[in-house]
Structure formats: C-alpha cells, structure tokens
Write a protein that holds these residues in place. Sequence first.
Motif, short mmCIF file in Angstrom:
data_model
loop_
_atom_site.label_atom_id
_atom_site.label_comp_id
_atom_site.label_asym_id
_atom_site.label_seq_id
_atom_site.Cartn_x
_atom_site.Cartn_y
_atom_site.Cartn_z
N VAL A 106 0.76 -1.06 -0.11
CA VAL A 106 0.01 0.01 0.12
C VAL A 106 0.71 1.24 -0.06
CG1 VAL A 106 -2.00 -1.16 1.26
CG2 VAL A 106 -0.10 0.07 2.60
N PRO A 107 0.33 2.53 -0.65
CA PRO A 107 1.00 3.67 -0.37
C PRO A 107 1.30 3.99 0.86
CG PRO A 107 -0.92 3.88 -2.02
CD PRO A 107 -0.95 2.38 -1.07
N PHE A 108 2.41 4.51 1.44
CA PHE A 108 2.78 4.79 2.71
C PHE A 108 4.13 6.03 2.67
CE2 PHE A 108 5.14 4.43 6.44
CZ PHE A 108 4.26 4.89 7.49
N MET A 109 3.86 7.05 3.37
CA MET A 109 4.80 8.16 3.62
C MET A 109 4.96 8.24 5.19
SD MET A 109 6.12 9.17 0.54
CE MET A 109 7.12 10.78 1.08
N PRO A 110 6.32 8.25 5.61
CA PRO A 110 6.65 8.48 6.97
C PRO A 110 6.14 9.74 7.49
CG PRO A 110 8.71 7.67 5.75
CD PRO A 110 7.66 7.97 4.76
N ALA A 111 5.82 9.79 8.78
CA ALA A 111 5.24 11.03 9.48
C ALA A 111 5.86 12.31 9.13
CB ALA A 111 5.14 10.62 10.80
N GLU A 112 7.66 12.24 9.02
CA GLU A 112 8.37 13.36 8.92
C GLU A 112 7.97 14.15 7.48
OE1 GLU A 112 11.25 9.70 8.33
OE2 GLU A 112 9.40 10.25 9.62
N HIS A 113 7.83 13.11 6.40
CA HIS A 113 7.23 13.57 5.16
C HIS A 113 5.95 14.29 5.46
CE1 HIS A 113 10.75 12.13 3.04
NE2 HIS A 113 10.80 11.24 3.83
N VAL A 114 5.13 13.72 5.95
CA VAL A 114 3.47 14.39 5.62
C VAL A 114 3.60 15.59 6.60
CG1 VAL A 114 1.37 13.75 6.58
CG2 VAL A 114 2.88 11.76 5.83
N SER A 115 4.47 15.86 7.56
CA SER A 115 4.41 17.02 8.41
C SER A 115 4.86 18.13 7.64
CB SER A 115 5.45 16.66 9.75
OG SER A 115 6.79 16.58 9.07
N ARG A 116 5.25 17.99 6.46
CA ARG A 116 6.02 19.27 5.71
C ARG A 116 4.60 19.63 4.64
NH1 ARG A 116 11.22 15.70 3.89
NH2 ARG A 116 12.19 15.89 6.09
N THR A 117 3.34 19.18 4.85
CA THR A 117 2.39 19.52 4.23
C THR A 117 1.39 20.58 5.17
OG1 THR A 117 0.86 17.48 4.82
CG2 THR A 117 2.20 17.36 2.91
N ALA A 118 0.89 21.31 4.43
CA ALA A 118 -0.09 22.39 5.06
C ALA A 118 -1.03 21.78 6.11
CB ALA A 118 -0.76 23.20 4.14
N TYR A 119 -1.74 20.60 5.91
CA TYR A 119 -2.94 20.17 6.57
C TYR A 119 -2.47 18.98 7.28
CZ TYR A 119 -6.46 23.27 5.16
OH TYR A 119 -7.38 24.10 4.66
N ASN A 120 -0.96 18.59 7.45
CA ASN A 120 -0.55 17.40 8.01
C ASN A 120 -1.35 16.14 7.17
OD1 ASN A 120 1.58 15.73 9.44
ND2 ASN A 120 -0.21 15.41 10.93
N LEU A 121 -1.26 16.30 5.90
CA LEU A 121 -2.32 15.30 4.99
C LEU A 121 -1.43 14.37 4.13
CD1 LEU A 121 -5.16 15.39 3.72
CD2 LEU A 121 -4.03 16.79 2.17
N THR A 122 -1.83 13.22 4.36
CA THR A 122 -1.24 12.10 3.27
C THR A 122 -2.30 11.70 2.22
OG1 THR A 122 0.32 10.40 2.98
CG2 THR A 122 -1.54 10.18 4.57
N SER A 123 -1.64 11.01 1.06
CA SER A 123 -2.83 10.63 0.14
C SER A 123 -2.53 8.98 -0.18
CB SER A 123 -2.26 11.41 -1.33
OG SER A 123 -1.07 11.13 -1.73
N PHE A 124 -3.63 8.26 -1.04
CA PHE A 124 -3.34 7.18 -1.15
C PHE A 124 -4.68 6.93 -2.31
CE2 PHE A 124 -6.17 6.77 2.27
CZ PHE A 124 -7.44 5.99 1.90
#
Length: 589
Positions: free
Chosen positions: A184-202
């Motif tokens: 499954v798609p997955f990004m570590p939290a340290e990458h997600v934290s660099r988005t404006a809404y602490n948002l990830t996608s899949f």
Amino acid sequence: MTLIKRFALYLIKPSHYDDDGYVIQWKLSPIPSNSLASVHGLVRDVIDRKALGDNWDVEVETIDETNTEIDIKEVIADCKRADAALVMLIGVQSNQFPRALDIARPLRVAGVQVAIGGFHVSGVISMLNGEDADFKTAQAMGISLFAGEMEGRTDAVLADAIAGTLQPLYDFMHDLPGIEDTPVPFMPAEHVSRTAYNLTSFDAGRGCPYQCSFCTIINVQGRKSRRRSPDDIEKIIRLNMSQGVHRYFITDDNFARNKDWEAILDRLIHMREVEGLNFNFIIQVDTLCHRIPKFIEKCSRAGVTRVFIGLENVNPANLKDAKKRQNKITEYRVMLQAWKKWHVITYAGYILGFPTDTPERIMHDIDVVKRELPVDILEFFFLTPLPGSEDHQKLHRAGVAMDPDLNKYDLNHYTTGHPNMSKAVFEKVYADAWSRYYSLDHVETIMRRAAASGVSTAQVLLLCTWFMGALKIEGVHPLEVGWIRKKSRLNRRSGMPIEPAVLFYPKYYAELGWKLARWAWLYFRFGLRQLKVERDANRHAYTDLAMSPVTDHDAEDLELFKTSDAVAWLDQQKRINDAQHGIKAPAAE
C-alpha cells in the motif's frame, strides 16, 4: 562471509517552475503525491522481502521537491560512494517534465542512472506513440523511461539498476496490474508533516468509466475499475494513525465509481463509529453520485469532510464538446444540496475556454453559478490540451499550434489558440473569473450557506482565502499553493541566468514580506464577513435561491436553463424521456 553492498536509491517527486524560472517550493506544501507514496510503499516491500538478495543493503531517500530542496551535488557524491545507485523521478506530470530533465542532466553527466515515470511518459506512449520533443530529449540523455504502473515490476527494475542494465523504455501501458493486496502507499510522518494540513494521500482504486476528452486519466490508468480491498484501506489508515496522521486525500479520479465503495465506506464507518477513531478525508466524485443510494450519507459517516466535483461548466454544449455527457445541469442543484445536507464542503472544478466561450458568456455563467448553485469553492482552469488526452492527440495530429513549453501545461496558463479570444483577452478573463466569484459579497453568501448547513464558517474562511490568494498573490493555482514560498537562488531553470546574491536575497525577502502582508489583509477582509455571519442570530435559518428546494418548475424559473444551449438541451432531454416512456411527439401542423 557475505560482502554487503550498498544500493543508493533516490525517489524524487519534482516540482515545476514559476514564470520567473524558479522552482515552486513551500515551507509547507499542498496535497502530497500519491505516486511518491505508492512507489515508496513498493520499495519498502522489496527491502522487507530482501528481494534483491541478502548481500544488498538498500538505502532509500524520498524527496518531495515541493517542500524539500534537492542538493544535486550531494546526491551525485552519495551515488558515487555506493556500489549501485538509481535516481527515480516519480509521478512526473507534463508541467514537471522540464524540471525533471534539469534534475537529471547533471546526474547523467556524472554517470548516475536516472529513470523517469509518471503521467507524461505514460500519456505520450499511450496517445502519441512517443512522439514528443521532451520525451526524445530524455532518451538522448540516456534516461530510462517508465510507462505504466510499478506494481509487480519493482523487483525487476531495481535488479536492472543494480546490474547496470536499465532498459531505455519500460512500456507496460497494455498490461495495467491489479492493485488488490499489493503493497500500500505510505509516507513516513516526517514527510507528511511538511504538508499544510499534515495530510497524506492514497488511491483506493484506479481507472474511470467516462470519456472526457480533456482528461488523461482514462488513457493512462484505463477505464476499467481496479481497486484496493477494504482490508488494504484499513491497513493504510491504521499505519498512518499509528504515526499520528489522520487526514487523507483519496486520489481516485472518481471514488463513486469504485465498485467496492460501499464495502470500503462500511469498514471506515465501523472504525469511526464503533472503535471511536478520528480521521477524515477529501475525495473526488462525479456529478451523478447522489443517485447512488446512501452514497453521500455513508461518505459523511466515514469521515468525508470535503469533496471535489468535476462540474466543469454549466453550458450543455460545452459539456457535450468535452464528452462530459454524464454531467446533466438539471442534476447540479439537487446534487450540491445533497452534500450540504450531510455537512460536506464542496469544491467544483470549472473549465474556461471551450470553443463557444466569450468573455461575456463566461462572466454571465459565473454569475448564474453564484446565484443558483450552492457550491462552496469554485476553482477555475484553462481548457488545456494535456499530453495524454484526446484533445491533445487531435490537435497534434491536425498540426494545430500548441505552446512547446511543457512547464505551462499546469491548467493555469494559456497554451493554444481560441476562436473567440486572443491570448491577452483569455488571460484577463481567467484572472477576472476568480475576482468575480470570490467577491466580498459572494464570500459572505458562501459563509451564510455554510452556517445554515452546519458547516464550519472558519473552514470556509480559510478555503476562500486560500483559493483567492493563490492566483492573486502567489501567481499559482490553488492546487499548487502552500504556506510560505521558498526560493533557491541556484535552482533556476536551465538557460536562465543565476541572479547575484546581492540582488536576489533582498528582492526575495521584500517579496515574501509583501506577500505575507497581502495574505493577512485578504484573510482580515474575508474574516470580517465571517464575523458578521457568526454574529447573526438567525444564521441557521438562512436560505436563498440556490438553497431553495428543487422543484419541477426549475426549468422555467432559473436562469441556468434559459440560454439557447440550455433550452435546446432540455428539449432534447424531453424527447429522449418521452421516447423511453412511449410518448409520441405531437404531429406537426
């Protein structure tokens, strides 16, 4: 004793350039890349399975250039230190291809292996059989191009990289894989934290059954529904919840046509309502999703707080030209009101530049939308012949002039001629459209509709500020805007001069300060309207024409249906309906 070798693998999602040639980059970026998350998940699976052999230590560096500066010299040095190395430029869209080539150029000069995949490569292979100038430039540089999807192919591509035998072209466009039970798609939290809404996608699924001529999805991901299982979706949510990430963008072009939508939503509803987990989603759907029993209700209960809808236009002739036959203007009000009933904020895409459009017609139609359709956020796009779309293929084959600079193919630039509007006129109309919709009075109206529907006016305030300010202050489309623009003096487009530090930095910081002041002023002006709405004791009782119940008399009462194109379309729909019910047309006198 087994000798351990090091494989340096870089997964990079390129950004693209602004009109001054600087990489568009933010301290906090907008919506993250699902392609990057997908490939990262596939690579982690390769590592966990030791698919490349026990003697290979794979070190992965994942970079989203929209929020992270790339140190090319350090990448080259690290690749040289490794026993094998590969830089993969992931999910590269057409407007990002020039930047991808600029990243690749010094890497290739240094002898580093580079591969590029994404919608541009796949679209050019699918619709043009590789006939594209930038595509050929990449091939001449010795870049390996990847068309299709990586599921089931990751092991082989990485093994080729280790052996130094990457193929010039991996073409899997005629063999789209199933994605159920794949990593499954997955990004570590340290990458997600660099988005404006602490948002990830899949992505919950891929493919779309419709045939919109401006769309690349159907020619890259196909029209057949391929989807992840409810177990896959639950796994994604739990993985992210375990690292404190609970906001998601489901990137399916049309989640309503995912054949497992109900099983997925039921699983998410159980997680929220029975287990008490707190998460929410943004999704994309079509204009007929409200006809699916309980679809909108279950979306709301599953945590959908915002929905993007491809409204595209209110002119039936324009919708027909775009092969957007599934969009029926008679359904727009009931569909938007259905989302409001379940307290979901609606975004709608609106395309400008269909063949019959004129400045006067565009402004008239925007005013109609404002009065008669209860949409919250309207975002405008140039009608753009994206490589990979049917529109682009037709213009290419007909020899019609299109802008050769792929960097402009971001739906925010003029790229080809229009029969009724010059470039200057079209660009002015595009800029005026944003001002017309996000006027102070209409922003207040949007907030009043939100308050009456149980939607947070604070959220509407933020979104109206974001969408208006993106174009007017930052000069980019709202889908690209983040928080606090960063510029690297040395990361300028190939062929453009590097400014001296003594000129660049004072100009950059002055521009940054001025932009932040403008953002604050815009937020303040819209905020005064929000305060006015919140102080109104009768705010929950508000109604207007757009919020009024849909009736059988709408066709006679609403301006939406009074243009010549709309009248002709309604007559045609009546004839079709009569024929389906065996009603004969009256004989001509």
